[in-house]
Structures are given as C-alpha cells and as structure tokens.
Design a protein around this motif. Structure first.
Motif, PDB file in Angstrom:
ATOM      1  N   VAL A   1      -6.267 -62.217 -30.082  1.00 21.53           N
ATOM      2  CA  VAL A   1      -6.485 -61.713 -28.739  1.00 21.53           C
ATOM      3  C   VAL A   1      -5.849 -62.613 -27.699  1.00 21.53           C
ATOM      4  N   SER A   2      -5.771 -63.896 -27.968  1.00 18.53           N
ATOM      5  CA  SER A   2      -5.188 -64.803 -26.997  1.00 18.53           C
ATOM      6  C   SER A   2      -3.672 -64.934 -27.167  1.00 18.53           C
ATOM      7  N   ALA A   3      -3.135 -64.372 -28.238  1.00 15.41           N
ATOM      8  CA  ALA A   3      -1.689 -64.426 -28.478  1.00 15.41           C
ATOM      9  C   ALA A   3      -0.970 -63.408 -27.605  1.00 15.41           C
ATOM     10  N   GLU A   4       0.321 -63.493 -27.575  1.00 11.33           N
ATOM     11  CA  GLU A   4       1.111 -62.516 -26.844  1.00 11.33           C
ATOM     12  C   GLU A   4       1.128 -61.197 -27.601  1.00 11.33           C
ATOM     13  N   GLY A   5       1.429 -60.125 -26.882  1.00 13.06           N
ATOM     14  CA  GLY A   5       1.508 -58.823 -27.509  1.00 13.06           C
ATOM     15  C   GLY A   5       0.368 -57.923 -27.086  1.00 13.06           C
ATOM     16  N   PRO A   6       0.330 -56.721 -27.656  1.00 12.40           N
ATOM     17  CA  PRO A   6      -0.714 -55.768 -27.280  1.00 12.40           C
ATOM     18  C   PRO A   6      -2.115 -56.300 -27.592  1.00 12.40           C
ATOM     19  N   VAL A   7      -3.031 -56.019 -26.718  1.00 12.70           N
ATOM     20  CA  VAL A   7      -4.406 -56.482 -26.875  1.00 12.70           C
ATOM     21  C   VAL A   7      -5.244 -55.325 -27.408  1.00 12.70           C
ATOM     22  N   PRO A   8      -5.897 -55.498 -28.564  1.00 10.67           N
ATOM     23  CA  PRO A   8      -6.685 -54.413 -29.138  1.00 10.67           C
ATOM     24  C   PRO A   8      -7.949 -54.142 -28.323  1.00 10.67           C
ATOM     25  N   SER A   9      -8.397 -52.920 -28.369  1.00 10.74           N
ATOM     26  CA  SER A   9      -9.641 -52.557 -27.703  1.00 10.74           C
ATOM     27  C   SER A   9     -10.819 -53.185 -28.431  1.00 10.74           C
ATOM     28  N   PRO A  10     -11.818 -53.643 -27.686  1.00 14.01           N
ATOM     29  CA  PRO A  10     -13.016 -54.185 -28.318  1.00 14.01           C
ATOM     30  C   PRO A  10     -13.946 -53.095 -28.866  1.00 14.01           C
ATOM     31  N   CYS A  11     -13.657 -51.838 -28.573  1.00 10.31           N
ATOM     32  CA  CYS A  11     -14.542 -50.741 -28.977  1.00 10.31           C
ATOM     33  C   CYS A  11     -14.655 -50.660 -30.497  1.00 10.31           C
ATOM     34  N   ILE A  12     -15.896 -50.555 -30.989  1.00 16.18           N
ATOM     35  CA  ILE A  12     -16.131 -50.393 -32.422  1.00 16.18           C
ATOM     36  C   ILE A  12     -16.877 -49.092 -32.713  1.00 16.18           C
ATOM     37  N   ASN A  13     -16.845 -48.187 -31.738  1.00 21.63           N
ATOM     38  CA  ASN A  13     -17.463 -46.865 -31.877  1.00 21.63           C
ATOM     39  C   ASN A  13     -18.974 -46.919 -32.073  1.00 21.63           C
ATOM     40  N   ILE A  14     -19.610 -47.925 -31.528  1.00 22.81           N
ATOM     41  CA  ILE A  14     -21.062 -47.973 -31.403  1.00 22.81           C
ATOM     42  C   ILE A  14     -21.307 -47.990 -29.898  1.00 22.81           C
TER      43      ILE A  14
ATOM     44  N   ASP B   1      -2.358 -56.659 -20.049  1.00 26.03           N
ATOM     45  CA  ASP B   1      -2.801 -57.469 -21.185  1.00 26.03           C
ATOM     46  C   ASP B   1      -3.548 -58.730 -20.754  1.00 26.03           C
ATOM     47  N   GLY B   2      -3.141 -59.333 -19.656  1.00 27.15           N
ATOM     48  CA  GLY B   2      -3.839 -60.527 -19.177  1.00 27.15           C
ATOM     49  C   GLY B   2      -5.281 -60.227 -18.804  1.00 27.15           C
ATOM     50  N   ALA B   3      -5.497 -59.116 -18.117  1.00 22.81           N
ATOM     51  CA  ALA B   3      -6.856 -58.724 -17.733  1.00 22.81           C
ATOM     52  C   ALA B   3      -7.677 -58.340 -18.965  1.00 22.81           C
ATOM     53  N   LYS B   4      -7.029 -57.719 -19.945  1.00 22.93           N
ATOM     54  CA  LYS B   4      -7.740 -57.382 -21.185  1.00 22.93           C
ATOM     55  C   LYS B   4      -8.178 -58.643 -21.917  1.00 22.93           C
ATOM     56  N   ARG B   5      -7.342 -59.670 -21.907  1.00 25.71           N
ATOM     57  CA  ARG B   5      -7.721 -60.936 -22.534  1.00 25.71           C
ATOM     58  C   ARG B   5      -8.898 -61.579 -21.797  1.00 25.71           C
ATOM     59  N   GLU B   6      -8.943 -61.411 -20.476  1.00 22.49           N
ATOM     60  CA  GLU B   6     -10.077 -61.925 -19.705  1.00 22.49           C
ATOM     61  C   GLU B   6     -11.363 -61.206 -20.109  1.00 22.49           C
ATOM     62  N   VAL B   7     -11.277 -59.904 -20.345  1.00 18.33           N
ATOM     63  CA  VAL B   7     -12.454 -59.157 -20.808  1.00 18.33           C
ATOM     64  C   VAL B   7     -12.902 -59.705 -22.161  1.00 18.33           C
ATOM     65  N   TRP B   8     -11.950 -59.930 -23.064  1.00 14.46           N
ATOM     66  CA  TRP B   8     -12.292 -60.494 -24.383  1.00 14.46           C
ATOM     67  C   TRP B   8     -12.985 -61.854 -24.221  1.00 14.46           C
ATOM     68  N   THR B   9     -12.513 -62.665 -23.296  1.00 18.69           N
ATOM     69  CA  THR B   9     -13.139 -63.973 -23.060  1.00 18.69           C
ATOM     70  C   THR B   9     -14.582 -63.792 -22.621  1.00 18.69           C
ATOM     71  N   ARG B  10     -14.821 -62.847 -21.711  1.00 19.42           N
ATOM     72  CA  ARG B  10     -16.198 -62.585 -21.265  1.00 19.42           C
ATOM     73  C   ARG B  10     -17.061 -62.074 -22.419  1.00 19.42           C
ATOM     74  N   ILE B  11     -16.481 -61.240 -23.280  1.00 16.92           N
ATOM     75  CA  ILE B  11     -17.224 -60.743 -24.446  1.00 16.92           C
ATOM     76  C   ILE B  11     -17.662 -61.909 -25.318  1.00 16.92           C
TER      77      ILE B  11
ATOM     78  N   TRP C   1     -10.529 -50.242 -18.857  1.00 19.07           N
ATOM     79  CA  TRP C   1      -9.735 -50.786 -19.960  1.00 19.07           C
ATOM     80  C   TRP C   1      -8.323 -50.204 -20.041  1.00 19.07           C
ATOM     81  N   GLY C   2      -8.182 -48.913 -19.995  1.00 16.55           N
ATOM     82  CA  GLY C   2      -6.871 -48.277 -20.149  1.00 16.55           C
ATOM     83  C   GLY C   2      -5.888 -48.602 -19.039  1.00 16.55           C
ATOM     84  N   ARG C   3      -6.390 -49.041 -17.895  1.00 13.95           N
ATOM     85  CA  ARG C   3      -5.523 -49.375 -16.759  1.00 13.95           C
ATOM     86  C   ARG C   3      -5.235 -50.869 -16.653  1.00 13.95           C
ATOM     87  N   LEU C   4      -5.918 -51.683 -17.431  1.00 13.63           N
ATOM     88  CA  LEU C   4      -5.746 -53.135 -17.331  1.00 13.63           C
ATOM     89  C   LEU C   4      -4.463 -53.590 -18.004  1.00 13.63           C
TER      90      LEU C   4
END
Length: 83
Positions: A18-31, A59-69, A54-57
C-alpha cells in the motif's frame, strides 16, 4: 471492458504494497456494515465519507486512508479485518 484494478481482499494486501508506488487496492472486503458506535465500517474500518470518496481519491489520498485504517486497527487491538 473494465480497466479498474481487481479488488484484493484487505487481509491479502501486505503493508508494504500500500505504501509502494502504483495502484492502491481498495480496503473493502465485502463485509459492509457501519458500526453505529464507532461510525466505521465493520469490514474495512473506513468512515462513510472515506468510502464514498474512495473512487475519486488520488493514490496519495488513498494511502492516507490506509494509514488511518492501520491506526484505527492498532488503537482497537485488531491487527486484521474480520473474516
């Protein structure tokens, strides 16, 4: 034809990916259920605002969400999502 990245289960995403470069996967696990007490999704630990945006963020903002998670999980004592 869809060009969006495949959804990878959160428990299968190494922390380094998640902290690497490239596409950031969604944290959703369908629960998908919001906890009324915490205001977080029981599955992915995101707020409703984070889920909606999420869909509008970028990659940097998505990584910030992952950090908060990760911070939320650490604070709650939950290292991994349910399931």
């Amino acid at each position: 034809m869809s060009t969006s990245p495949a959804r990878v289960p959160l428990r299968d995403v190494p922390a380094d990916d998640v902290s690497a470069e490239g596409p950031v996967p969604s944290p959703c696990i369908n629960i998908c259920r919001m906890d009324a007490h915490s205001g977080l999704c029981v599955g992915c630990q995101r707020t409703i605002d984070e889920i909606v945006a999420w869909g509008r963020l970028d990659d940097g903002a998505k990584r910030e969400v992952w950090t908060r998670i990760r911070m939320r999980r650490a604070a709650s004592g939950r290292a991994q999502p349910p399931g």
